[in-house]
Design a protein around this motif. Structure first.
Motif, PDB file in Angstrom:
ATOM      1  N   GLN A   1      23.514 -29.038   9.720  1.00 24.88           N
ATOM      2  CA  GLN A   1      24.875 -28.691  10.127  1.00 24.88           C
ATOM      3  C   GLN A   1      25.305 -29.600  11.274  1.00 24.88           C
ATOM      4  O   GLN A   1      24.628 -29.684  12.294  1.00 24.88           O
ATOM      5  N   LEU A   2      26.450 -30.262  11.096  1.00 23.00           N
ATOM      6  CA  LEU A   2      26.955 -31.158  12.129  1.00 23.00           C
ATOM      7  C   LEU A   2      27.371 -30.372  13.360  1.00 23.00           C
ATOM      8  O   LEU A   2      28.018 -29.328  13.262  1.00 23.00           O
ATOM      9  N   GLN A   3      26.991 -30.865  14.514  1.00 24.03           N
ATOM     10  CA  GLN A   3      27.322 -30.168  15.746  1.00 24.03           C
ATOM     11  C   GLN A   3      27.518 -31.154  16.881  1.00 24.03           C
ATOM     12  O   GLN A   3      26.779 -32.127  17.012  1.00 24.03           O
ATOM     13  N   LEU A   4      28.526 -30.898  17.696  1.00 20.80           N
ATOM     14  CA  LEU A   4      28.774 -31.649  18.920  1.00 20.80           C
ATOM     15  C   LEU A   4      28.885 -30.628  20.047  1.00 20.80           C
ATOM     16  O   LEU A   4      29.701 -29.701  19.953  1.00 20.80           O
ATOM     17  N   VAL A   5      28.088 -30.805  21.085  1.00 20.49           N
ATOM     18  CA  VAL A   5      28.050 -29.837  22.173  1.00 20.49           C
ATOM     19  C   VAL A   5      28.254 -30.552  23.502  1.00 20.49           C
ATOM     20  O   VAL A   5      27.447 -31.405  23.891  1.00 20.49           O
ATOM     21  N   ILE A  34      32.342 -42.437  18.846  1.00 20.78           N
ATOM     22  CA  ILE A  34      32.584 -41.125  19.440  1.00 20.78           C
ATOM     23  C   ILE A  34      33.707 -41.250  20.464  1.00 20.78           C
ATOM     24  O   ILE A  34      33.776 -42.241  21.201  1.00 20.78           O
ATOM     25  N   GLY A  35      34.558 -40.253  20.514  1.00 21.09           N
ATOM     26  CA  GLY A  35      35.653 -40.250  21.472  1.00 21.09           C
ATOM     27  C   GLY A  35      35.612 -39.039  22.378  1.00 21.09           C
ATOM     28  O   GLY A  35      35.073 -37.988  22.008  1.00 21.09           O
ATOM     29  N   TRP A  36      36.152 -39.211  23.566  1.00 23.31           N
ATOM     30  CA  TRP A  36      36.382 -38.099  24.494  1.00 23.31           C
ATOM     31  C   TRP A  36      37.878 -37.863  24.592  1.00 23.31           C
ATOM     32  O   TRP A  36      38.657 -38.814  24.768  1.00 23.31           O
ATOM     33  N   SER A  95      36.787 -32.574  25.377  1.00 18.76           N
ATOM     34  CA  SER A  95      36.059 -32.419  24.118  1.00 18.76           C
ATOM     35  C   SER A  95      35.626 -33.778  23.594  1.00 18.76           C
ATOM     36  O   SER A  95      36.336 -34.769  23.772  1.00 18.76           O
ATOM     37  N   CYS A  96      34.474 -33.790  22.944  1.00 12.60           N
ATOM     38  CA  CYS A  96      34.069 -35.010  22.257  1.00 12.60           C
ATOM     39  C   CYS A  96      34.276 -34.817  20.756  1.00 12.60           C
ATOM     40  O   CYS A  96      34.315 -33.685  20.260  1.00 12.60           O
ATOM     41  N   ALA A  97      34.429 -35.926  20.067  1.00 17.03           N
ATOM     42  CA  ALA A  97      34.700 -35.863  18.636  1.00 17.03           C
ATOM     43  C   ALA A  97      34.078 -37.063  17.935  1.00 17.03           C
ATOM     44  O   ALA A  97      33.969 -38.146  18.518  1.00 17.03           O
ATOM     45  N   ARG A  98      33.718 -36.851  16.687  1.00 17.15           N
ATOM     46  CA  ARG A  98      33.158 -37.917  15.870  1.00 17.15           C
ATOM     47  C   ARG A  98      34.267 -38.638  15.114  1.00 17.15           C
ATOM     48  O   ARG A  98      35.068 -38.002  14.415  1.00 17.15           O
ATOM     49  N   SER A  99      34.317 -39.961  15.265  1.00 18.70           N
ATOM     50  CA  SER A  99      35.273 -40.756  14.516  1.00 18.70           C
ATOM     51  C   SER A  99      34.867 -40.817  13.045  1.00 18.70           C
ATOM     52  O   SER A  99      33.705 -40.610  12.693  1.00 18.70           O
ATOM     53  N   LEU A 100      35.845 -41.117  12.206  1.00 16.78           N
ATOM     54  CA  LEU A 100      35.539 -41.361  10.803  1.00 16.78           C
ATOM     55  C   LEU A 100      34.857 -42.710  10.617  1.00 16.78           C
ATOM     56  O   LEU A 100      34.266 -42.976   9.571  1.00 16.78           O
ATOM     57  N   TYR A 101      34.928 -43.560  11.638  1.00 13.00           N
ATOM     58  CA  TYR A 101      34.493 -44.936  11.524  1.00 13.00           C
ATOM     59  C   TYR A 101      33.489 -45.323  12.608  1.00 13.00           C
ATOM     60  O   TYR A 101      33.258 -44.565  13.540  1.00 13.00           O
ATOM     61  N   SER A 102      32.941 -46.521  12.458  1.00  9.97           N
ATOM     62  CA  SER A 102      32.010 -47.027  13.464  1.00  9.97           C
ATOM     63  C   SER A 102      32.728 -47.693  14.622  1.00  9.97           C
ATOM     64  O   SER A 102      32.174 -47.798  15.718  1.00  9.97           O
ATOM     65  N   PHE A 103      33.966 -48.127  14.393  1.00  8.92           N
ATOM     66  CA  PHE A 103      34.686 -48.801  15.472  1.00  8.92           C
ATOM     67  C   PHE A 103      35.457 -47.776  16.305  1.00  8.92           C
ATOM     68  O   PHE A 103      35.724 -46.666  15.870  1.00  8.92           O
ATOM     69  N   LYS A 109      41.165 -41.653  13.608  1.00 11.56           N
ATOM     70  CA  LYS A 109      40.936 -40.339  13.028  1.00 11.56           C
ATOM     71  C   LYS A 109      39.567 -39.810  13.423  1.00 11.56           C
ATOM     72  O   LYS A 109      38.565 -40.518  13.297  1.00 11.56           O
ATOM     73  N   TYR A 110      39.544 -38.576  13.827  1.00  9.84           N
ATOM     74  CA  TYR A 110      38.307 -37.900  14.237  1.00  9.84           C
ATOM     75  C   TYR A 110      38.187 -36.611  13.437  1.00  9.84           C
ATOM     76  O   TYR A 110      39.147 -35.833  13.371  1.00  9.84           O
ATOM     77  N   ASP A 111      37.022 -36.388  12.841  1.00 11.96           N
ATOM     78  CA  ASP A 111      36.944 -35.283  11.905  1.00 11.96           C
ATOM     79  C   ASP A 111      36.099 -34.109  12.367  1.00 11.96           C
ATOM     80  O   ASP A 111      36.137 -33.047  11.739  1.00 11.96           O
ATOM     81  N   ASP A 112      35.351 -34.254  13.407  1.00  7.64           N
ATOM     82  CA  ASP A 112      34.538 -33.143  13.889  1.00  7.64           C
ATOM     83  C   ASP A 112      34.586 -33.091  15.403  1.00  7.64           C
ATOM     84  O   ASP A 112      34.467 -34.138  16.061  1.00  7.64           O
ATOM     85  N   TRP A 113      34.732 -31.887  15.921  1.00  8.23           N
ATOM     86  CA  TRP A 113      34.993 -31.702  17.352  1.00  8.23           C
ATOM     87  C   TRP A 113      34.019 -30.694  17.952  1.00  8.23           C
ATOM     88  O   TRP A 113      33.610 -29.736  17.294  1.00  8.23           O
ATOM     89  N   GLY A 114      33.707 -30.908  19.230  1.00  8.63           N
ATOM     90  CA  GLY A 114      32.954 -29.915  19.967  1.00  8.63           C
ATOM     91  C   GLY A 114      33.885 -28.840  20.504  1.00  8.63           C
ATOM     92  O   GLY A 114      35.106 -28.908  20.334  1.00  8.63           O
ATOM     93  N   GLN A 115      33.299 -27.855  21.169  1.00 12.18           N
ATOM     94  CA  GLN A 115      34.081 -26.734  21.690  1.00 12.18           C
ATOM     95  C   GLN A 115      34.778 -27.068  23.010  1.00 12.18           C
ATOM     96  O   GLN A 115      35.746 -26.404  23.385  1.00 12.18           O
ATOM     97  N   GLY A 116      34.272 -28.066  23.690  1.00 10.98           N
ATOM     98  CA  GLY A 116      34.904 -28.482  24.936  1.00 10.98           C
ATOM     99  C   GLY A 116      34.214 -27.933  26.172  1.00 10.98           C
ATOM    100  O   GLY A 116      33.508 -26.918  26.116  1.00 10.98           O
ATOM    101  N   THR A 117      34.456 -28.608  27.287  1.00  7.56           N
ATOM    102  CA  THR A 117      33.949 -28.161  28.584  1.00  7.56           C
ATOM    103  C   THR A 117      35.065 -28.298  29.605  1.00  7.56           C
ATOM    104  O   THR A 117      35.805 -29.284  29.604  1.00  7.56           O
ATOM    105  N   GLN A 118      35.207 -27.294  30.449  1.00  7.39           N
ATOM    106  CA  GLN A 118      36.327 -27.258  31.407  1.00  7.39           C
ATOM    107  C   GLN A 118      36.007 -28.125  32.623  1.00  7.39           C
ATOM    108  O   GLN A 118      34.928 -28.006  33.221  1.00  7.39           O
TER     109      GLN A 118
END
Length: 123
Positions: A1-5, A34-36, A95-103, A109-118
């Motif tokens: 299961q994909l996860q970003l924390v 990966i993006g923030w 929040s961090c997120a996974r890009s659809l691409y390597s660049f 476009k980002y398709d999966d996201w973490g829950q975030g940190t304040q």
């Protein structure tokens, strides 16, 4: 299961520093940029920084250039965001997120996201 924390957020005074971490699992981390991103109350989410799959290319929003540094450790499946000289306007949920691409692209476009940190910057 994909996860970003995400972790590392908190309350800091103006001028202070924080280091955020984004721990990934469930996919081949080394193939993806990966993006923030951050979202302040009442404002739209904005891209803060991104890093290519190899770490060789990084990009920053103008508002954080020279203060934030993104990095990644592919052996640990983790991306970091070092934030220095923090300002009250840096307050928000990061929040961090996974890009659809390597660049790396902040407008990509980002398709999966973490829950975030304040992150709260206040005296």
């Amino acid at each position: 299961q994909l996860q970003l924390v995400e972790s590392g957020g908190g309350l800091v005074q103006p001028g202070g520093s924080l280091r955020l971490s984004c721990a990934a699992s469930g996919f081949s981390f080394e193939y993806y940029a990966i993006g923030w991103f951050r979202q302040a109350p009442g404002k739209e989410r904005e891209g803060v920084s991104c890093i290519s799959n190899s770490g060789g290319v990084t990009k920053y929003a103008d508002s954080v250039k020279g203060r934030f540094t993104i990095s990644r450790d592919n052996a640990k499946n983790t991306v970091y965001l070092q934030m220095n000289s923090l300002k009250p306007e840096d307050t928000g949920v990061y929040s961090c997120a996974r890009s659809l691409y390597s660049f790396c692209s902040l407008s990509g476009k980002y398709d999966d996201w973490g829950q975030g940190t304040q992150v709260t910057v206040s005296s």
